[in-house]
Design a protein around this motif. Structure first.
Motif, mmCIF file in Angstrom:
data_model
loop_
_atom_site.group_PDB
_atom_site.id
_atom_site.type_symbol
_atom_site.label_atom_id
_atom_site.label_comp_id
_atom_site.label_asym_id
_atom_site.label_seq_id
_atom_site.Cartn_x
_atom_site.Cartn_y
_atom_site.Cartn_z
ATOM 1 N N LYS A 367 0.829 -1.201 0.000
ATOM 2 C CA LYS A 367 0.000 0.000 0.000
ATOM 3 C C LYS A 367 0.866 1.254 0.000
ATOM 4 N N LYS A 368 1.962 1.175 0.740
ATOM 5 C CA LYS A 368 2.873 2.319 0.786
ATOM 6 C C LYS A 368 3.480 2.594 -0.588
ATOM 7 N N ILE A 369 3.780 1.519 -1.314
ATOM 8 C CA ILE A 369 4.332 1.692 -2.672
ATOM 9 C C ILE A 369 3.320 2.400 -3.558
ATOM 10 N N ASN A 370 2.064 1.977 -3.464
ATOM 11 C CA ASN A 370 1.030 2.628 -4.269
ATOM 12 C C ASN A 370 0.862 4.093 -3.876
ATOM 13 N N ASP A 371 0.899 4.355 -2.572
ATOM 14 C CA ASP A 371 0.708 5.728 -2.103
ATOM 15 C C ASP A 371 1.863 6.631 -2.516
#
Length: 735
Positions: A367-371
């Motif tokens: 999720k952090k990568i997407n954000d």
């Protein structure tokens, strides 16, 4: 009288006349039945003319010399001319001989001249003697008949000469020559009326010919009807074979075998080719030695159309199955496909007494990568992981995207624990193998669960154990963990949670909230869907927190029945239908139908909608169909929920006892893309073909609603049109 009054002759002529009338009617009927067949038409005319001639002969046998007798003689002469004249086109129709117009014009002109001379002079007959005796013949009586007879006989000889030798040609030749010989005997050789054979005699060869033709045509007609019936049976059998054959090639092989037998052509072949747009071109090709025309050509065209339609339908079903079982982004099998494969893999391993390893992988902090880097970068990582996993796991392994950032690798014939751990570590380091190592390459957590022969074949438990090990691996320095006793102990917590849920069910803490289903154009509420919520203390717990636990523990059966009872109460208040989800476990209950009837009541069945998922039909399709069919007979409607995400309904959609298709949110979310529109359009086409209503689930934006509206009229539900809410109070409704 030359014909004499011999009663036996008169009786014979009457019988012949009646027989000829019957033949004329028979041939005329065949002419109408066979789209005005020219051959049958001429044979009908020939038979009718001979019948008139036989009738006139019979009348002359009893007539006394008078003016009427002279008129009958003239009519008989013209009837005889008609028999000779019609013989030419009749022979042409029977032998496919040369053009007959010249012979018809020549003979017809001569016969017209003979009739004129008959009436206007004494050259053909002398009119002083009113008698039926031949002694009143004039000098041109025989020549004016023999010349046109010679014209027609010459044409007949030419037509027969061009006809291949056969028994049929011999019969025509014998009949024609016999009749001509008898006519010559009557008109030339015999001049004494008392010695003339009865006029019926020269017609007998023609009568025999017509009778033989009638029998021959009847036999050919029966053979044709039997052949047509066999062709229709082949077409029906080929159409029914669509449900049993494995694919278009098998259908083509069956069609080729049928055509080879029907056309008696072992050299007949077939081909099938798929075009770029997904349609097919099918051909059936007879060998060069067997001509194909008429009925046979239509038969081949019908088989070709059936195979083409079957191939197109099979391709559409295959494409939709592939779309339903394949992850759109990574092109890997999705979760539904994985569960089906794992079930089969365990069955095969049980037979071969080998182990199966399930490796569950999760991308850490995805999720952090997407954000931080955007969804395109996240998608690229997912695609890269899919490719690396396929390379490392090998061809014998089964790699699937479980959902989100989770992947599963199934290893059949798994080796030792060390070998399995080695493969798991390679998978974990797959994104670190680049040179140089990508700076944003995420870490992976990997959990392993093993299945050994003799254990329960439970794919869901195996996946759950691997998932549990994966979550344990996130806290492990190695990042790889195999499910063992220590992890099994952690399941005690899960058991406690299940106990809490059981107590909540006993305390009636499970309540129904109702989400509206609306008309996409008017936004008018058409029905509701009952969604279970758990009121635990002062908080509401969403189904995702406890519903899987309810299904695995069997509590879903009691919860489902409670939802039906509350749905009935809500329907009584609103007057609208209410849909209730039915879990697979609930549907498989032996007393499912009786329990539903007790929970809902004994009337207003048309206001109850039962929603089932495709997975609910997998375990025992026959039992599910029987239960749903019984309820539908009462008026209950059945909806297939999350359509397109399962793996069983597309191929059998026409046979399922359902009334509504609910398009899964995954397809609704993609409806603004070309691929997404194509999938939704295909689902709408299927629903229209089977007479099903359609509801689109998970509509969250106006853009999605507009895109769906462009594809057709349907009902929708989702956050855009209304969230699930507690039931309406009866007092509020009346107010």
């Amino acid at each position: 009288m030359t014909d004499g009054g011999d009663p036996w002759v008169l009786i014979a002529q009457g019988v012949v006349a009646g027989l000829l009338v019957g033949l004329a009617l028979l041939f005329a009927n065949w002419s109408r039945a066979e789209d005005r067949d020219i051959g049958s038409r001429w044979l009908a005319a020939w038979s009718a003319n001979l019948a008139v001639l036989a009738t006139v002969n019979a009348a002359l046998g009893v007539a006394e010399p008078s003016g009427v007798t002279e008129a009958l003689l003239f009519v008989r002469a013209q009837g005889l001319a008609g028999v000779v004249l019609i013989a030419a086109p009749a022979i042409r129709a029977l032998t496919n001989g040369p053009r007959v117009r010249i012979a018809m014009v020549a003979a017809g002109g001569l016969f017209l001249a003979r009739a004129a001379l008959w009436l206007g002079s004494d050259l053909v007959v002398t009119h002083q003697v009113a008698s039926t005796d031949v002694s009143n013949h004039g000098p041109l009586y025989a020549p004016t008949f023999l010349v046109p007879l010679t014209v027609v006989a010459s044409y007949t000889t030419l037509a027969l000469a061009r006809t291949p030798r056969s028994r049929f040609r011999a019969l025509l030749a014998i009949s024609a020559s016999s009749s001509v010989a008898l006519i010559l005997l009557l008109h030339v050789v015999v001049r004494d009326g008392s010695a003339v054979p009865a006029p019926i005699i020269w017609t007998l060869p023609l009568v025999v010919l017509l009778v033989v033709l009638a029998f021959r045509k009847t036999r050919l007609r029966l053979e044709k009807e039997r052949r047509e019936a066999k062709m229709r049976a082949d077409q029906v059998a080929l159409s029914n074979a669509v449900w049993f054959q494995q694919g278009p090639e098998a259908m083509l092989d069956l069609a080729v075998a049928m055509a080879q037998t029907m056309l008696d052509d072992p050299g007949l072949t077939g081909s099938i080719r798929r075009l770029s747009r997904g349609s097919h071109v099918v051909g059936l090709y007879p060998s060069a030695t067997v001509p194909v025309v008429g009925l046979d050509a239509g038969y081949l065209d019908a088989l070709t159309r059936i195979v083409t339609t079957s191939a197109d339908q099979h391709a559409l079903a295959a494409d939709m199955r592939h779309a339903a079982l394949t992850d759109r982004l990574t092109k890997l099998p999705n979760r539904s496909a994985l569960e089906a494969h794992l079930y089969d893999a365990l069955a095969r391993a049980d037979e071969s007494q080998s182990r199966v390893a399930v490796i569950f992988c999760d991308i850490d902090d995805f999720k952090k990568i997407n954000d931080e880097h955007g969804h395109p970068r996240g998608d690229a990582i997912l695609v890269e992981v899919a490719g690396r996993f396929r390379e490392i796991a090998g061809e014998s392994a089964y790699v699937a995207r479980f959902g989100g950032d989770e992947f599963v690798v199934v290893l059949p014939d798994a080796g030792t624990d060390e070998e399995i751990l080695g493969t798991a570590r390679l998978l974990r380091l797959s994104l670190e193998s680049g040179t140089p190592r990508p700076t944003d390459a995420p870490a992976l957590s990997v959990g392993i669960a093993l299945w050994s022969p003799g254990e329960d074949r439970d794919p869901h438990r195996l996946l759950r154990d691997a998932d549990t090990a994966m979550y344990g691996a996130k806290a492990d320095r190695d990042g790889v963990l195999m499910f063992d006793q220590s992890l099994r102990d952690s399941l005690l917590t899960e058991i406690e949670a299940q106990d809490a849920l059981a107590r909540g069910v006993e305390a009636d803490e499970i309540e129904a909230h109702f989400q509206p289903v609306v008309d996409m154009t008017t936004r008018e509420i058409r029905s509701y869907e009952a969604l279970a919520r758990w009121r635990h203390g002062n908080t509401w717990r969403l189904p995702g927190d406890w519903l899987p636990r309810a299904e695995s523990s069997g509590l879903i059966v009691r919860i489902g029945l409670e939802m039906i009872r509350q749905a009935r109460q809500h329907s009584d208040v609103t007057g609208l239908p209410v849909a209730v989800n039915v879990a697979p476990r609930q549907l498989m209950e032996p007393q499912f139908v009786a329990e539903v009837m007790r929970a809902w009541g004994c009337d207003d069945w048309d206001r109850l909608i039962l929603e089932i998922t495709e997975s609910a039909l997998v375990d025992d399709l026959r039992r599910a169909e029987e239960a749903l069919t019984h309820l539908r007979a009462l008026g209950v409607r059945v909806a297939l929920d999350d359509f397109g995400t399962g793996y069983s309904s597309i191929a059998r959609l026409g046979g399922l006892p359902i009334d509504v298709l609910k398009i899964d949110r995954a397809f609704v979310a993609e409806v603004r893309t070309t691929r997404g529109r194509a999938v939704v359009r295909a689902i709408l086409a299927l629903a229209d073909a089977y007479g099903l209503d359609v509801i689109a689930e998970g509509v969250e934006t106006e853009d999605e609603l507009a895109a769906l509206a462009d594809l057709g009229r349907m009902e929708v539900q989702g956050f855009l049109t209304g969230r699930a809410a507690p039931p309406v109070d009866a007092c509020e409704e009346s107010a």
